[in-house]
Design a protein around this motif. Structure first.
Motif, PDB file in Angstrom:
ATOM      1  N   ALA A 189     -23.114 -17.734 -41.049  1.00 32.95           N
ATOM      2  CA  ALA A 189     -22.841 -19.131 -41.303  1.00 32.95           C
ATOM      3  C   ALA A 189     -22.411 -19.237 -42.716  1.00 32.95           C
ATOM      4  N   TYR A 190     -21.527 -18.826 -43.265  1.00 35.80           N
ATOM      5  CA  TYR A 190     -20.932 -19.162 -44.565  1.00 35.80           C
ATOM      6  C   TYR A 190     -19.633 -19.835 -44.204  1.00 35.80           C
ATOM      7  N   GLY A 191     -19.158 -20.341 -45.551  1.00 31.75           N
ATOM      8  CA  GLY A 191     -17.941 -21.155 -45.286  1.00 31.75           C
ATOM      9  C   GLY A 191     -16.359 -20.209 -45.758  1.00 31.75           C
ATOM     10  N   THR A 192     -15.410 -20.939 -46.118  1.00 32.45           N
ATOM     11  CA  THR A 192     -14.275 -20.618 -46.511  1.00 32.45           C
ATOM     12  C   THR A 192     -14.377 -20.293 -48.032  1.00 32.45           C
ATOM     13  N   GLU A 193     -13.378 -19.562 -48.428  1.00 31.22           N
ATOM     14  CA  GLU A 193     -13.423 -19.144 -49.815  1.00 31.22           C
ATOM     15  C   GLU A 193     -13.386 -20.156 -50.575  1.00 31.22           C
ATOM     16  N   THR A 194     -13.843 -19.982 -51.942  1.00 34.25           N
ATOM     17  CA  THR A 194     -13.903 -20.897 -52.817  1.00 34.25           C
ATOM     18  C   THR A 194     -14.219 -20.343 -54.613  1.00 34.25           C
ATOM     19  N   ASN A 195     -13.767 -21.045 -55.440  1.00 31.26           N
ATOM     20  CA  ASN A 195     -14.047 -20.415 -56.529  1.00 31.26           C
ATOM     21  C   ASN A 195     -15.086 -21.256 -57.266  1.00 31.26           C
ATOM     22  N   LEU A 196     -15.940 -21.908 -56.653  1.00 30.31           N
ATOM     23  CA  LEU A 196     -17.117 -22.804 -57.156  1.00 30.31           C
ATOM     24  C   LEU A 196     -18.184 -21.722 -57.949  1.00 30.31           C
ATOM     25  N   PRO A 197     -18.652 -21.973 -58.923  1.00 28.49           N
ATOM     26  CA  PRO A 197     -19.557 -20.959 -59.484  1.00 28.49           C
ATOM     27  C   PRO A 197     -20.729 -20.718 -58.620  1.00 28.49           C
ATOM     28  N   TRP A 198     -21.071 -21.552 -57.671  1.00 29.49           N
ATOM     29  CA  TRP A 198     -22.416 -21.170 -56.957  1.00 29.49           C
ATOM     30  C   TRP A 198     -21.875 -20.292 -55.599  1.00 29.49           C
ATOM     31  N   ALA A 199     -20.558 -19.849 -55.547  1.00 30.73           N
ATOM     32  CA  ALA A 199     -20.192 -19.301 -54.260  1.00 30.73           C
ATOM     33  C   ALA A 199     -21.169 -17.812 -54.169  1.00 30.73           C
ATOM     34  N   ILE A 200     -21.113 -17.649 -52.935  1.00 36.15           N
ATOM     35  CA  ILE A 200     -21.545 -16.303 -52.652  1.00 36.15           C
ATOM     36  C   ILE A 200     -20.770 -15.346 -52.106  1.00 36.15           C
ATOM     37  N   ILE A 201     -21.030 -13.932 -52.261  1.00 36.72           N
ATOM     38  CA  ILE A 201     -20.072 -12.821 -52.055  1.00 36.72           C
ATOM     39  C   ILE A 201     -20.253 -12.205 -50.754  1.00 36.72           C
ATOM     40  N   ILE A 202     -19.264 -12.366 -49.847  1.00 38.65           N
ATOM     41  CA  ILE A 202     -19.252 -11.930 -48.389  1.00 38.65           C
ATOM     42  C   ILE A 202     -17.916 -10.933 -48.273  1.00 38.65           C
ATOM     43  N   ASP A 203     -18.138  -9.642 -47.977  1.00 42.51           N
ATOM     44  CA  ASP A 203     -16.950  -8.517 -47.766  1.00 42.51           C
ATOM     45  C   ASP A 203     -15.957  -8.794 -49.058  1.00 42.51           C
ATOM     46  N   GLY A 204     -16.657  -8.885 -50.415  1.00 46.20           N
ATOM     47  CA  GLY A 204     -16.200  -8.918 -51.390  1.00 46.20           C
ATOM     48  C   GLY A 204     -15.307 -10.224 -51.701  1.00 46.20           C
ATOM     49  N   LYS A 205     -15.537 -11.232 -50.827  1.00 43.92           N
ATOM     50  CA  LYS A 205     -14.884 -12.654 -51.155  1.00 43.92           C
ATOM     51  C   LYS A 205     -15.850 -13.687 -51.656  1.00 43.92           C
ATOM     52  N   SER A 206     -15.357 -14.673 -52.202  1.00 40.76           N
ATOM     53  CA  SER A 206     -16.160 -15.746 -52.849  1.00 40.76           C
ATOM     54  C   SER A 206     -16.243 -16.699 -51.828  1.00 40.76           C
ATOM     55  N   VAL A 207     -17.164 -17.093 -51.200  1.00 38.59           N
ATOM     56  CA  VAL A 207     -17.081 -18.300 -50.149  1.00 38.59           C
ATOM     57  C   VAL A 207     -18.267 -19.258 -50.300  1.00 38.59           C
ATOM     58  N   HIS A 208     -18.006 -20.475 -49.591  1.00 34.10           N
ATOM     59  CA  HIS A 208     -19.056 -21.431 -49.726  1.00 34.10           C
ATOM     60  C   HIS A 208     -20.212 -20.989 -49.260  1.00 34.10           C
ATOM     61  N   PRO A 209     -21.642 -21.251 -49.802  1.00 36.49           N
ATOM     62  CA  PRO A 209     -22.809 -20.791 -49.328  1.00 36.49           C
ATOM     63  C   PRO A 209     -23.275 -22.184 -48.362  1.00 36.49           C
ATOM     64  N   THR A 210     -22.629 -22.381 -47.408  1.00 40.10           N
ATOM     65  CA  THR A 210     -23.088 -23.440 -46.499  1.00 40.10           C
ATOM     66  C   THR A 210     -24.430 -23.692 -46.058  1.00 40.10           C
ATOM     67  N   PHE A 211     -24.955 -22.550 -45.926  1.00 45.98           N
ATOM     68  CA  PHE A 211     -26.603 -22.483 -45.703  1.00 45.98           C
ATOM     69  C   PHE A 211     -27.129 -23.402 -46.647  1.00 45.98           C
ATOM     70  N   LEU A 212     -26.681 -22.893 -47.857  1.00 47.60           N
ATOM     71  CA  LEU A 212     -27.384 -23.461 -49.201  1.00 47.60           C
ATOM     72  C   LEU A 212     -26.948 -25.232 -49.061  1.00 47.60           C
ATOM     73  N   TYR A 213     -25.981 -25.803 -48.910  1.00 46.19           N
ATOM     74  CA  TYR A 213     -25.747 -27.024 -48.656  1.00 46.19           C
ATOM     75  C   TYR A 213     -26.643 -27.612 -47.832  1.00 46.19           C
ATOM     76  N   GLU A 214     -26.756 -26.904 -46.461  1.00 47.49           N
ATOM     77  CA  GLU A 214     -27.688 -27.530 -45.456  1.00 47.49           C
ATOM     78  C   GLU A 214     -28.891 -27.596 -45.880  1.00 47.49           C
ATOM     79  N   SER A 215     -29.548 -26.648 -46.610  1.00 44.78           N
ATOM     80  CA  SER A 215     -31.008 -26.382 -46.985  1.00 44.78           C
ATOM     81  C   SER A 215     -31.207 -27.455 -47.817  1.00 44.78           C
TER      82      SER A 215
END
Length: 248
Positions: free
Chosen positions: A142-168
């Motif tokens: 349940a993660y998002g697209t790639e992003t350079n935002l400082p609060w991004a999470i790392i999935i498979d070596g890519k920085s992506v939107h933590p969409t779970f965090l936004y909804e939480s």
């Protein structure tokens, strides 16, 4: 930020996962809060306990059925995985639908006004969602697209939107706002409608960032359902408010 892994603890070769711990914790906290608030809302704590204990299993079953239906191309090939929810695969809209139906049936049986119960329970449901969403983080889902935002999470070596965090975060704010509004409720059903009006826009926007959305044809099903929930909640809000004004 990177997930430490889905397994919280292993006992005698059996893995206990964060996903289950967090969902169970959120559900039990919602039950506790609803139970404690019931007397102040003119409801019997025992009745509320019966309703919530009915909602919890049916909500999980509904969430799973909903998810499986929209991923049938996979589960038709691996039917044994249908009941395996330990690694994720629960759709909140399915849980809400089954939960509402279950609560309505129990309320009818107990001769309790359904809108009063919905107003009481839904703020705590938002809190349970806020807690449960962290299970997606530990499962790397349940993660998002790639992003350079400082609060991004790392999935498979890519920085992506933590969409779970936004909804939480949003659901936590909903819990606070709806709890505040409940003390100032102007008509039965107001808080339930506000839950729909507040949750639907957030889910619509966040869903647009996700990469694992369930689909209805070429549309994201959560966005379609969110539109329906928003306008249904708005229509019901205006109707209940008008009816309350006329009755007074």
């Amino acid at each position: 930020m990177t997930s430490p892994g889905s397994i919280a603890i292993s006992i005698a070769g059996f893995d206990i996962k964060w996903y289950g711990i967090l969902i169970a914790s959120g559900a039990l906290l919602a039950l506790f809060i609803s139970y404690k608030r019931a007397p102040r809302c003119g409801l019997s704590p025992e009745d509320v306990l019966d309703i919530v204990l009915g909602i919890l299993p049916m909500g999980v079953i509904g969430a799973r059925i909903y998810y499986v239906i929209f991923n049938w191309s996979y589960y038709s090939k691996y039917p044994s995985e249908v009941i395996n929810i330990r690694s994720g695969g629960l759709a909140i809209h399915g849980g809400l639908i089954f939960g509402f139906i279950t609560a309505y049936i129990i309320c009818k049986y107990k001769k309790i006004r359904f809108v009063d119960v919905a107003d009481l329970i839904l703020p705590s449901v938002a809190l349970a969602q806020a807690i449960g969403r962290w299970g997606n983080f530990f499962n790397n889902e349940a993660y998002g697209t790639e992003t350079n935002l400082p609060w991004a999470i790392i999935i498979d070596g890519k920085s992506v939107h933590p969409t779970f965090l936004y909804e939480s975060i949003w659901c936590l704010l909903m819990f606070i706002a709806l709890s505040y509004m409940y003390k100032r409720r102007k008509f039965p059903g107001q808080i339930a409608c506000l839950y729909g009006l507040l949750y639907a826009p957030e889910r619509f926007l966040v869903e647009g960032l996700r990469t694992d959305s369930l689909m209805i044809g070429f549309l994201r099903q959560a966005q379609v359902i969110s539109i329906v929930i928003f306008f249904a909640s708005l229509t019901l809000y205006l109707y209940l408010k008008r009816r309350s004004t006329l009755n007074n």
